[in-house]
Design an enzyme around this catalytic site. Structure first.
Site, PDB file in Angstrom:
ATOM      1  N   GLU A 443       0.820  -1.221   0.000  1.00  0.00           N
ATOM      2  CA  GLU A 443       0.000   0.000   0.000  1.00  0.00           C
ATOM      3  C   GLU A 443       0.850   1.265   0.000  1.00  0.00           C
ATOM      4  O   GLU A 443       0.507   2.261   0.637  1.00  0.00           O
ATOM      5  CB  GLU A 443      -0.933   0.010   1.219  1.00  0.00           C
ATOM      6  CG  GLU A 443      -2.331  -0.396   0.904  1.00  0.00           C
ATOM      7  CD  GLU A 443      -2.697  -0.097  -0.517  1.00  0.00           C
ATOM      8  OE1 GLU A 443      -2.668   1.072  -0.903  1.00  0.00           O
ATOM      9  OE2 GLU A 443      -2.991  -1.053  -1.258  1.00  0.00           O
TER      10      GLU A 443
HETATM   11  C1  LIG Z   1       2.334  -9.750   0.270  1.00  0.00           C
HETATM   12  C2  LIG Z   1       2.107  -8.615  -0.676  1.00  0.00           C
HETATM   13  C3  LIG Z   1       0.796  -8.240  -0.981  1.00  0.00           C
HETATM   14  C4  LIG Z   1       0.572  -7.206  -1.898  1.00  0.00           C
HETATM   15  N1  LIG Z   1      -0.721  -6.898  -2.278  1.00  0.00           N
HETATM   16  C5  LIG Z   1      -0.922  -6.082  -3.344  1.00  0.00           C
HETATM   17  C6  LIG Z   1      -2.216  -5.924  -3.924  1.00  0.00           C
HETATM   18  O1  LIG Z   1      -3.215  -6.456  -3.434  1.00  0.00           O
HETATM   19  N2  LIG Z   1      -2.340  -5.171  -5.050  1.00  0.00           N
HETATM   20  C7  LIG Z   1      -1.270  -4.554  -5.625  1.00  0.00           C
HETATM   21  O2  LIG Z   1      -1.435  -3.916  -6.662  1.00  0.00           O
HETATM   22  N3  LIG Z   1      -0.029  -4.655  -5.084  1.00  0.00           N
HETATM   23  C8  LIG Z   1       0.164  -5.406  -3.967  1.00  0.00           C
HETATM   24  N4  LIG Z   1       1.424  -5.547  -3.437  1.00  0.00           N
HETATM   25  C9  LIG Z   1       2.522  -4.779  -3.995  1.00  0.00           C
HETATM   26  C10 LIG Z   1       3.014  -3.686  -3.048  1.00  0.00           C
HETATM   27  O3  LIG Z   1       2.062  -2.674  -2.911  1.00  0.00           O
HETATM   28  C11 LIG Z   1       4.373  -3.214  -3.591  1.00  0.00           C
HETATM   29  O4  LIG Z   1       5.275  -4.270  -3.368  1.00  0.00           O
HETATM   30  C12 LIG Z   1       4.843  -1.952  -2.916  1.00  0.00           C
HETATM   31  O5  LIG Z   1       4.007  -0.874  -3.239  1.00  0.00           O
HETATM   32  C13 LIG Z   1       6.278  -1.594  -3.304  1.00  0.00           C
HETATM   33  O6  LIG Z   1       6.514  -1.750  -4.673  1.00  0.00           O
HETATM   34  P1  LIG Z   1       7.771  -2.627  -5.168  1.00  0.00           P
HETATM   35  O7  LIG Z   1       7.695  -3.934  -4.461  1.00  0.00           O
HETATM   36  O8  LIG Z   1       7.773  -2.667  -6.629  1.00  0.00           O
HETATM   37  O9  LIG Z   1       9.007  -1.862  -4.620  1.00  0.00           O
HETATM   38  P2  LIG Z   1       9.766  -0.658  -5.377  1.00  0.00           P
HETATM   39  O10 LIG Z   1       8.766   0.312  -5.869  1.00  0.00           O
HETATM   40  O11 LIG Z   1      10.723  -1.235  -6.349  1.00  0.00           O
HETATM   41  O12 LIG Z   1      10.568  -0.006  -4.180  1.00  0.00           O
HETATM   42  C14 LIG Z   1      11.792  -0.544  -3.688  1.00  0.00           C
HETATM   43  C15 LIG Z   1      12.330   0.368  -2.594  1.00  0.00           C
HETATM   44  O13 LIG Z   1      12.594   1.658  -3.153  1.00  0.00           O
HETATM   45  C16 LIG Z   1      11.944   2.650  -2.395  1.00  0.00           C
HETATM   46  N5  LIG Z   1      11.516   3.742  -3.260  1.00  0.00           N
HETATM   47  C17 LIG Z   1      10.871   3.676  -4.443  1.00  0.00           C
HETATM   48  N6  LIG Z   1      10.623   4.901  -4.913  1.00  0.00           N
HETATM   49  C18 LIG Z   1      11.087   5.771  -4.006  1.00  0.00           C
HETATM   50  C19 LIG Z   1      11.112   7.195  -3.888  1.00  0.00           C
HETATM   51  N7  LIG Z   1      10.556   7.978  -4.808  1.00  0.00           N
HETATM   52  N8  LIG Z   1      11.703   7.735  -2.807  1.00  0.00           N
HETATM   53  C20 LIG Z   1      12.226   6.956  -1.833  1.00  0.00           C
HETATM   54  N9  LIG Z   1      12.229   5.619  -1.878  1.00  0.00           N
HETATM   55  C21 LIG Z   1      11.660   5.037  -2.952  1.00  0.00           C
HETATM   56  C22 LIG Z   1      10.774   1.954  -1.756  1.00  0.00           C
HETATM   57  O14 LIG Z   1      10.311   2.638  -0.588  1.00  0.00           O
HETATM   58  C23 LIG Z   1      11.365   0.591  -1.450  1.00  0.00           C
HETATM   59  O15 LIG Z   1      12.043   0.642  -0.234  1.00  0.00           O
HETATM   60  C24 LIG Z   1       1.673  -6.522  -2.472  1.00  0.00           C
HETATM   61  C25 LIG Z   1       2.975  -6.887  -2.125  1.00  0.00           C
HETATM   62  C26 LIG Z   1       3.197  -7.917  -1.253  1.00  0.00           C
HETATM   63  C27 LIG Z   1       4.615  -8.315  -0.960  1.00  0.00           C
END
Ligand SMILES: Cc1cc2nc3c(=O)[nH]c(=O)nc-3n(C[C@H](O)[C@H](O)[C@H](O)COP(=O)(O)OP(=O)(O)OC[C@H]3O[C@@H](n4cnc5c(N)ncnc54)[C@H](O)[C@@H]3O)c2cc1C
Length: 596
Positions: A443
Site C-alpha cells: 500500500e
Molecule cells: C504480500 C504482498 C501483498 C501485496 N498486495 C498487493 C495488492 O493487493 N495489489 C497490488 O497492486 N499490489 C500489492 N502488493 C505490492 C506492493 O504494494 C508493492 O510491493 C509496494 O508498493 C512496493 O513496490 P515494489 O515492491 O515494486 O518496490 P519498489 O517500488 O521497487 O521499491 C523498492 C524500494 O525503493 C523505495 N523507493 C521507491 N521509490 C522511491 C522514492 N521515490 N523515494 C524513496 N524511496 C523510494 C521503496 O520505498 C522501497 O524501499 C503486495 C505486495 C506484497 C509483498
C-alpha cells in the site's frame, strides 16, 4: 497457541468517554439514531466472531497456506477459512457500514473500523479478503457508473463476491506510471484487457462465487506516465444482464507467491489474457479513482498494525506474569517460588508498556480518523465536511506508517518477552512478527507515506492542514492551561507542537534549495508527527483518566500509568528524530554511487 480477547473496554473508552461519538453522530443525519447500546452490542458480537471463529484458524492458516491447482487455476484457502467466511457473510458483517441503497446496514465507518481491528488481531491473513472487498466497494460507490454500481455493489455489500486491487506489475510497484497492462476498446463499449499483475492480495480463492478485480491499465494512445492510466472493473466471471454469473473471464491466477508471513492470504500472480472489463471513472484518470481504494486500504493497513500490536501485547503480558526467571533486582517478589515472574524486571515492563502505549494510542488515533471519515462523508455542514476531509488526508499516511512501524517494534518486543520461546513457532509470537512486516511495505511503503505527508500533505499546501490540526491541539492546551494535574502532559505536548512548527518551516526552506532535503528528512518527520498526534491523544486520555480515577476503577489507573510511561519513555524519541531530520541530505548524497 496464542489467545485473543477483544479489547472492548478500551474501545468503549475511546468511543464514548474520549470522543463521545454518539453525540457527534447526532449531527450526522445518516447516523443520528446510532446510540451507545447499538455500538457496544455490534462490537461485542464482532469480538465474538473474531476471537471464537477467526483466532483459532490463525496458526493453522499460517502453517497450511494457500494452494493453487495449476490445471484449473483455482486456489484453495487454508482449512476453515471458507467456512469462516460463510459465517461472516451469514452474519451480515460485510454490509455493516455499506450504503442501504445497495443492501448495506448504513452504520458508521467508526464502528466498522473497530470491527476490523479485531478481525486483524484474530487473523490478519483472513481479514484481508473482506478488507480489500470493502475497498473495492468504496471505489465503485464513488466512481462506478450506475450500471456498474447496480451490478457489483449489492454483491460486494452482501459479501457474496469479493474484491481485489490489481496495480502492481513486475517492473512497477511504487512507480505506477510505468505500468504496461493494456485496455483495447471494443465496439460494445467494453474493453479487452491484457497484462500481467503480481502480488495481488486475495487475488484468487475459494471463498466467494465471483471475484471483482479492479485493474489499472493503459488505453491506446494514452499519455506516458501516471497521467495515462485508466481503471477497469474486470470480474472473474462475467455477469449476465439478469445478474447471474456468465462465462469465465480469462483473468487467471498463474502462481502464488511464497512469502514471509500472511500465508493464509493468497498473494497471486494474475495473468489477464484478453479479459473483458468496463471503464471506471474517466479515461486516463484511473489513478485518481483508484486512490479512493488506496486511501481506504492505507487506513486498513494501519488497522492491521494496530490489530497485531494488541494481540502480541495480550499474549506477552500473560507470558510475563507466568514465566519465572531470576529474582527482582530489588528483592524477591514471589518468595514462595524458585524465581520471580519476569514481569518484575524493568526492561520486560518497558517492552510490554511500549506495546500497550502503541496499541492504545493507535486505537484512539484510528477511531478518531474513522469519525472524521464519517463526518467527511455524511455531515450536512460543508465546513465540517471540508475540515474533516483535511484531517483524514493529513493523518492517513501517519495511520498507515506510524501504526505499522510501531507494530513491527511492538511485535518484536513481545517476541523478546518470550525469550527463545518467542522465536519458535509453538507460541504464535513469531507469526505476529512475520505477519506485521508486510504492513510497512504494501500500500505504498512507509517511505512513500512519509513523502506523501511531508511533500504533498504539508509542504504543498503551505502547512494549511497541519495548522488546522495544530489549532485543535492548541485549543486543548489552552483549555488545560490552568489545570495543575495536566501540566505533565500538556507541557511536553505544547513543546513538541512548537518544535514541529519550526522543523516544518526549516524543511520547507531547505526544500526550495534542494528537493532531496524532503526525501532525506521525510521518514523522521513522519515519526515526529506520529508522536505529536499520539501525544495529543495520550494527553486527552490522561485527562479523562484523571477525572475518573477516583471511582476506583483500575482501568483509569492503568490508563494514567500508561500515559505517564508514554510521555516519559517513548515521546523523548522525538529529540533524536528531529536532530536526524535536520542533519539533512548531505551525509546521504555526498557519497558517490560507485563507492557503495
Ligand atoms: C504480500 C504482498 C501483498 C501485496 N498486495 C498487493 C495488492 O493487493 N495489489 C497490488 O497492486 N499490489 C500489492 N502488493 C505490492 C506492493 O504494494 C508493492 O510491493 C509496494 O508498493 C512496493 O513496490 P515494489 O515492491 O515494486 O518496490 P519498489 O517500488 O521497487 O521499491 C523498492 C524500494 O525503493 C523505495 N523507493 C521507491 N521509490 C522511491 C522514492 N521515490 N523515494 C524513496 N524511496 C523510494 C521503496 O520505498 C522501497 O524501499 C503486495 C505486495 C506484497 C509483498
Amino acid at each position: 497457541m496464542a489467545h485473543y480477547t477483544p479489547p472492548l473496554r478500551d474501545m468503549q473508552f475511546v468511543l464514548h468517554e474520549l470522543l463521545g461519538v454518539t453525540e457527534e453522530f447526532k449531527a450526522l443525519p445518516a447516523h443520528a439514531e446510532v446510540d451507545a447500546d447499538t455500538v457496544n452490542a455490534v462490537l461485542e458480537e464482532g469480538g465474538k466472531f473474531a476471537s471464537e471463529v477467526l483466532a483459532p484458524l490463525n496458526q493453522r492458516g499460517d502453517e497450511e497456506g494457500c494452494t493453487l491447482d495449476r490445471e484449473t487455476h483455482e486456489v484453495k484457502t487454508p482449512t476453515g477459512f471458507k467456512d469462516a467466511y460463510a459465517k461472516y457473510v451469514a452474519g451480515g458483517w460485510p454490509a455493516l457500514s455499506c450504503d442501504p441503497v445497495f443492501g448495506g446496514q448504513g452504520l458508521p465507518i467508526t464502528v466498522n473500523q473497530c470491527i476490523f481491528e479485531m478481525l486483524n488481531s484474530a487473523n490478519q491473513a483472513w481479514a484481508m479478503y473482506p478488507g480489500l472487498t470493502h475497498g473495492a466497494y468504496e471505489c465503485l460507490h464513488e466512481h462506478g457508473t450506475p450500471e456498474q454500481q447496480q451490478t457489483y455493489l449489492p454483491k460486494l455489500t452482501s459479501g457474496e463476491w469479493t474484491g481485489t486491487m490489481c496495480l502492481t506489475e513486475a517492473h512497477c510497484g511504487t512507480d505506477l506510471g510505468m505500468l504496461r497492462s493494456k485496455a483495447e476498446p471494443l465496439p460494445d463499449g467494453t474493453y479487452r484487457i491484457t497484462g500481467n499483475k503480481i502480488f495481488i492480495s486475495s487475488g484468487e480463492h475459494d471463498m466467494a462465487s465471483n471475484i471483482v478485480h479492479l485493474v489499472l491499465a493503459r488505453l491506446p494512445e494514452a499519455p506516458q506516465g501516471s497521467k495515462g492510466i485508466s481503471l477497469f472493473v474486470v470480474p472473474k466471471f462475467l455477469v449476465n444482464a439478469d445478474g447471474s454469473l456468465g462465462a469465465r473471464n480469462p483473468i487467471f491466477c498463474g502462481a502464488l507467491e511464497h512469502k514471509m508471513g500472511i500465508h493464509g492470504n493468497a498473494t497471486a500472480q494474475i495473468n489477464i489474457d484478453g479479459a473483458i472489463g468496463t471503464l471506471v471513472g474517466q479515461p486516463h484518470k484511473g489513478l485518481a479513482a483508484m486512490f479512493v481504494m488506496m486511501n481506504a486500504a492505507r487506513l486498513g493497513v494501519g488497522m492491521q498494525g494496530l490489530g497485531l500490536t494488541e494481540v502480541a501485547y495480550q499474549n506477552a503480558v500473560s507470558y510475563a506474569k507466568d514465566r519465572i526467571q531470576m529474582r527482582s533486582l530489588s528483592g524477591p517478589k514471589a518468595p514462595d517460588k524458585p524465581a520471580d515472574p519476569i514481569i518484575v524486571h524493568p526492561d520486560v515492563r518497558k517492552m510490554l508498556l511500549t506495546a500497550r502505549a502503541y496499541a492504545e494510542g493507535g486505537r484512539a488515533l484510528s477511531i478518531w480518523t474513522a469519525l472524521m471519515i464519517d463526518k467527511e462523508l455524511t455531515s450536512p455542514d460543508e465546513d465540517v465536511k471540508r475540515d474533516a476531509a483535511d484531517m483524514v488526508a493529513l493523518v492517513t499516511p501517519i495511520v498507515k506508517a506510524f501504526l505499522t512501524d510501531n507494530a513491527w517494534i511492538a511485535t518484536s518486543h513481545c517476541m523478546q518477552v518470550y525469550g527463545g520461546h518467542g522465536y519458535i513457532a509453538e507460541w504464535g509470537m513469531e507469526q505476529f512478527v512475520r505477519d506485521s512486516r508486510i504492513n510497512m511495505i504494501y500500500e505504498g511503503t512507509n517511505t512513500i507515506q512519509s513523502l506523501d505527508l511531508l511533500g504533498r500533505k504539508v509542504l504543498a499546501d503551505n502547512g494549511a492542514k497541519l495548522k488546522k490540526f495544530g489549532k485543535i491541539v492548541q485549543a486543548f492546551i489552552e483549555d488545560e492551561g490552568t489545570n495543575e494535574a495536566m501540566q505533565e502532559f500538556v507541557n511536553p505536548l505544547a513543546e513538541l507542537g512548537d518544535k514541529v512548527t519550526k522543523l516544518t518551516t526549516e524543511l520547507g526552506m531547505k526544500a526550495f534549495q534542494n528537493p532531496d532535503e524532503v526525501g532525506a528528512a521525510a521518514v523522521d518527520y513522519l515519526r515526529v508527527c506520529g508522536h505529536l498526534v499520539f501525544a495529543y491523544f495520550w494527553a486527552r486520555m490522561a485527562k479523562v483518566a484523571l477525572e475518573k480515577q477516583g471511582a476506583g476503577d483500575p482501568f483509569y489507573k492503568a490508563k494514567l500509568a500508561t500515559a505517564r510511561f508514554y510521555f516519559a519513555k517513548l515521546l523523548p524519541e522525538t529529540a533524536s528524530l528531529i536532530r536526524t531530520a535536520r542533519a539533512g541530505a548531505k551525509p546521504l548524497m555526498d557519497i558517490e554511487e560507485a563507492l557503495f
